[in-house]
Design an enzyme around this catalytic site. Structure first.
Site, PDB file in Angstrom:
ATOM      1  NE  ARG A  20      -2.293  -0.789   3.634  1.00 53.85           N
ATOM      2  CZ  ARG A  20      -1.959   0.291   4.334  1.00 53.85           C
ATOM      3  NH1 ARG A  20      -2.255   1.500   3.888  1.00 53.85           N
ATOM      4  NH2 ARG A  20      -1.318   0.186   5.490  1.00 53.85           N
ATOM      5  CE  LYS A  31      -4.983  -8.265  11.279  1.00 54.30           C
ATOM      6  NZ  LYS A  31      -5.196  -8.541   9.882  1.00 54.30           N
ATOM      7  CB  THR A  32      -3.613 -14.266   8.529  1.00 55.12           C
ATOM      8  OG1 THR A  32      -4.067 -12.999   8.041  1.00 55.12           O
ATOM      9  CG2 THR A  32      -4.050 -15.352   7.563  1.00 55.12           C
ATOM     10  CE  LYS A  44      -6.058  -3.955   4.484  1.00 51.95           C
ATOM     11  NZ  LYS A  44      -6.776  -4.587   5.637  1.00 51.95           N
ATOM     12  CG  HIS A  55      -7.364  -3.976  10.265  1.00 58.80           C
ATOM     13  ND1 HIS A  55      -6.048  -3.686  10.542  1.00 58.80           N
ATOM     14  CD2 HIS A  55      -7.337  -4.758   9.159  1.00 58.80           C
ATOM     15  CE1 HIS A  55      -5.262  -4.261   9.649  1.00 58.80           C
ATOM     16  NE2 HIS A  55      -6.025  -4.925   8.804  1.00 58.80           N
ATOM     17  CG  ASP A  98      -7.488  -7.825   6.756  1.00 61.43           C
ATOM     18  OD1 ASP A  98      -6.694  -7.662   7.698  1.00 61.43           O
ATOM     19  OD2 ASP A  98      -7.588  -7.018   5.822  1.00 61.43           O
ATOM     20  NE  ARG A 129       0.115  -8.727   2.271  1.00 59.98           N
ATOM     21  CZ  ARG A 129      -0.507  -8.521   3.429  1.00 59.98           C
ATOM     22  NH1 ARG A 129      -1.502  -9.310   3.785  1.00 59.98           N
ATOM     23  NH2 ARG A 129      -0.146  -7.533   4.215  1.00 59.98           N
ATOM     24  CB  SER A 181       1.062  -6.115   8.601  1.00 58.89           C
ATOM     25  OG  SER A 181       1.750  -7.008   7.765  1.00 58.89           O
TER      26      SER A 181
END
Length: 524
Positions: free
Chosen positions: A54, A236-237, A195, A214, A251, A315, A232
């Site tokens: 991003r 989390k994932t 996003k 988020h 997410d 990714r 990030s």
């Protein structure tokens, strides 16, 4: 399903518009146009060019009378004039004349009561494949009378001229909340599309009385939902992809009076260092229909997930049903457990701590993690990162709007809140190994199972959080970092330094926060 013409999209010329192509057709189009190649498992592998992540400095919100008093303007939510937006849009549409276009009409929001319809117009077939897999895919019947609530136009080949267009570079991501449009120019990184949809939902949902978050979320066999907040690299994932629980989403979520729902229909997982042994669900999801971004593959199409030569931000985008235990549809009841994830590179935060509601509010608005030495030029030691709500770049309204909602939800549901440090304990990064994933998983599992509700706790005098004295399947001696540091004076100094950074950040960003929340933070 009705066909679309370029003219109906406001674009002149005789280019073909491909609407809601099936995955095989999108892959064929991308390969035919030279956008990528197939991996040995059938995933489409692409390189995103100059932009491999991003570009927050290139994100703008159109400053219109309808939203001027609602947006939390500043370094993150940067205004741009309506006239500049209109001029860029006109030039972008002119650029797209006579080009083939790919359109995906889909939904954001697994709960039909709160979903929004998004039309994504892509220059690239590969990006259209990405968003096809990341959003919720309508049925043929739903497409018959489909009219979008918001339209997103993504044209990586169109380059802005900063001095003329009033932007900062050749790339620009511009949201117009009044006209319900998003322009994405100059960047081939697909995460900008994802996003941008999230940023729209973070504006729309709170106005309907819902908390947008988020976070990742999963659900147990007895219907108990759990929510994982984190920036990030905090896990989390990874931690939400639990074979013992069903994944709601990895997410983006909304929290209504009915419970939790996924905003998306897919996952966007980081691949750097990916190994099947540690993350089998993600590893096995990389197959035909998945888009791999900036992953190096050899001549036989075999990915090298350890290779970060293009970017550390490699990714994989895939539909959520590629995860074997995904919850379909992505909805769950009221959460019983909230997890705040941080990766503390200073090694002083406890591996797990229980928070009361005031502590939870403090850490929610703080959104702490740390960057490691060497990850960016000039970083020679761990650097604190505070991202409001664990996702500051995506929340257009005042942080107090979302924080107040979370506080109300916690009071209403009685959910338990834990702060989990997935980083280092017993020394700074580089001096000791990172916390073992098996211990982190054990702590999270214990929290979800309610096994930490009745254990004995001690209050950390510096960080002002409650540390359990025991946790199933975790050595008791590692639960308090003070006990693990060999040099107690060094621990004390490092802990107080981090506590001071918390206090400094809080005082600067949230001067009007209620006293009870301010006092719930670390004691510098």
């Amino acid at each position: 399903m009705k066909t679309l013409t370029a003219l109906e999209l406001g674009i002149a010329g005789d280019g073909t518009v491909y609407r809601n192509l099936a995955v095989p057709s999108l892959v064929e189009e991308a390969l035919f146009r030279g956008e990528g190649r197939l991996s040995d498992t059938g995933a489409l592998v692409v390189e995103t060019g100059k932009y491999t992540g991003r570009s927050p400095d290139d994100k703008f919100i159109v400053d219109t009378p309808a939203v001027h008093d609602e947006i939390a303007w500043g370094k993150i939510n940067v205004p741009i004039e309506e006239s500049k937006f209109s001029a860029i849009k006109a030039k972008m549409l002119a650029y797209l004349q006579n080009r083939d276009l790919f359109v995906f009409d889909g939904f954001a929001g697994a709960d039909p009561k709160y979903r929004q319809r998004f039309r994504i117009v892509n220059e690239l077939a590969s990006q259209n494949l990405f968003i096809h897999e990341l959003l919720i895919r309508p049925t043929k019947e739903e497409l018959e009378d489909y009219e979008p609530d918001y339209t997103v136009i993504a044209a990586p080949g169109f380059k802005c001229i900063p001095g003329v267009d009033g932007v900062h570079s050749e790339a620009a991501i511009i949201i117009n909340y009044e006209t319900h449009e998003v322009l994405i120019a100059g960047s081939g990184y697909s995460g900008e599309i994802k996003k941008s949809v999230f940023s729209v939902m973070n504006y729309v949902l709170p106005k309907k009385g819902l908390l947008s978050m988020h976070c990742s979320a999963n659900i147990g066999d007895d219907g108990d939902s759990a929510v994982f907040f984190g920036l990030s690299g905090t896990g989390k994932t990874t931690l939400s992809a639990d074979p013992a629980r069903k994944l709601i989403g990895d997410d983006e979520h909304g929290w209504s009076d009915d419970g939790i729902f996924n905003i998306e229909g897919g996952c966007y997982a980081k691949c750097i260092g990916l190994e099947r042994e540690h993350e089998p669900e993600i590893y096995d999801a990389i197959k035909f229909g998945t888009l791999l971004e900036n992953v190096i593959v050899d001549d036989d199409g075999k990915p090298d997930y350890a290779d970060g030569s293009l970017t550390e931000n490699t990714r994989a985008g895939y539909p959520i049903d590629y995860i074997p235990n995904a919850a379909i549809p992505g909805v769950g009841g009221q959460p019983k457990t909230i997890i705040f994830l941080t990766a503390d590179a200073f090694g002083v935060l406890p591996p797990i701590a229980k928070l009361d509601n005031d502590m939870a509010m403090y850490h929610f608005v703080s959104g702490y993690t740390s960057k490691l030495a060497g990850t960016e030029r000039g970083i020679t030691e761990p650097v604190t990162t505070f991202s409001t709500l664990f996702g500051a770049p995506f929340f257009p309204l005042n942080p107090s709007v979302y924080a107040t909602m979370l506080g109300e939800k916690l009071k209403k549901t009685g959910a338990n809140v834990f702060l989990v440090n997935t980083g280092w304990c017993g020394g700074a990064a580089g001096t000791v190994p990172r916390m073992k994933l098996k211990y982190t998983r054990a702590m999270v599992s214990a929290a979800l199972a309610g096994e930490l509700n009745d254990v004995e706790y001690e209050l950390d005098p510096i960080f002002n959080v409650n540390i359990p004295k025991s946790c199933p399947n975790v050595p008791a001696e590692i639960l308090n970092p003070r006990n693990v540091w060999k040099d107690q004076a060094a621990y004390e100094q490092s802990a107080k330094n981090l506590a001071a950074k918390f206090a400094e950040n809080f005082a600067k960003k949230y001067p009007d926060m209620p006293k009870n929340i301010v006092e719930a933070g670390p004691k510098a």
